[in-house]
Design an enzyme around this catalytic site. Structure first.
Site, mmCIF file in Angstrom:
data_model
loop_
_atom_site.group_PDB
_atom_site.id
_atom_site.type_symbol
_atom_site.label_atom_id
_atom_site.label_comp_id
_atom_site.label_asym_id
_atom_site.label_seq_id
_atom_site.Cartn_x
_atom_site.Cartn_y
_atom_site.Cartn_z
ATOM 1 C CG ASP A 29 6.561 -4.668 -24.062
ATOM 2 O OD1 ASP A 29 6.468 -5.757 -24.656
ATOM 3 O OD2 ASP A 29 7.198 -3.699 -24.513
ATOM 4 C CG ASP A 31 11.927 -7.163 -27.156
ATOM 5 O OD1 ASP A 31 13.160 -7.254 -27.196
ATOM 6 O OD2 ASP A 31 11.164 -8.153 -27.221
ATOM 7 C CG ASP A 204 8.217 -0.242 -26.248
ATOM 8 O OD1 ASP A 204 7.819 -1.373 -25.910
ATOM 9 O OD2 ASP A 204 8.917 -0.043 -27.259
#
Length: 255
Positions: A29, A31, A204
């Site tokens: 991922d 961001d 996240d």
């Protein structure tokens, strides 16, 4: 919207060893994982050290490294990820290095939603509309008091226009359905260069849970970045700095 996976279990998360990366097909991922989340979508900075680390790790893994993000392929390339395999917009867009983007056309419904979002934020300082290639997001990080109203608007517009709602961190995004980060993992694992590796997904956000689940289904694992929560991930790293240290260690060992 694609079917949601079963509810994740609450399990203690172990710190991942670098050996987990040996033979991995690595899905990252962006961001909140490779770069801290900024106040605005364009406020994120990607430094040369990160790109260098990822290039070394990609080469050590025989090309088996992909960026899987809610961002569009075009935006990720603007950030400097031109030499990487990318799945953008939550698995709706795909691109190999130097190749054209494989993505559906932008729907008129997305333009209608963007217009409605812009009207909504016009008199509400702190709200932000993010225009993406084939989707549109409504950010309320700068004005969290509007979160409930933003959610209600997003849900109503999604129902009116037959679109999927993608919740994120202080964000509601509307996009075509039929894909998520889990479907992106499955598609990429079925073809070169990712095929033959053991999937490891690092992310996240709640949008990464489908990626964790897909990796686990295929004998791999997820690594959750940030505070513990109910998750499909088996491992955890505390923050972006820990992710970067872990990847740099992996690049050094495997290289």
């Amino acid at each position: 919207m694609s079917d949601s996976p079963p509810s994740p279990a609450v399990t203690p998360l172990r710190a991942p060893s670098v050996s987990l990366l040996e033979g991995a097909a690595l899905f990252l991922d962006f961001d909140g994982t490779l770069a801290p989340i900024a106040d605005t979508p364009c406020g994120v900075e990607v430094d040369e050290e990160l790109i260098g680390t990822l290039l070394r790790l990609r080469d050590a893994l025989d090309g088996r490294l992909a960026i899987v993000s809610g961002r569009s392929v075009a935006t990720l390339r603007d950030f400097g990820f031109t030499d990487f395999l990318i799945a953008g917009t939550h698995g709706l867009e795909f691109a190999a290095p130097g190749a054209d983007v494989d993505a559906p056309a932008r729907l008129p419904a997305i333009d209608a939603v963007e217009h409605a979002f812009n009207a909504f934020v016009a008199d509400k300082p702190g709200l932000l509309v993010e225009r993406k290639t084939i989707s549109v997001g409504l950010h309320f990080r700068g004005a969290p008091q509007w979160g409930d109203e933003a959610r209600a608007l997003a849900m109503a517009l999604a129902n009116d226009h037959d679109l999927a709602v993608q919740p994120g961190k202080m964000l509601f995004e509307l996009r075509p359905g039929g894909a998520d980060k889990g479907s992106a993992v499955r598609r990429l694992m079925a073809q070169a260069p990712m095929a033959g590796g053991v999937p490891v997904f690092i992310g996240d956000d709640v949008t990464d849970e489908e990626g964790f689940a897909a990796a686990a289904e295929q004998g791999g694992a997820g690594i959750l970045v940030g505070a513990p929560r109910s998750t499909f991930a088996a491992f955890g790293l505390e923050q972006v700095a820990a992710v970067r240290h872990y990847l740099a260690e992996g690049a050094a060992r495997l290289g």
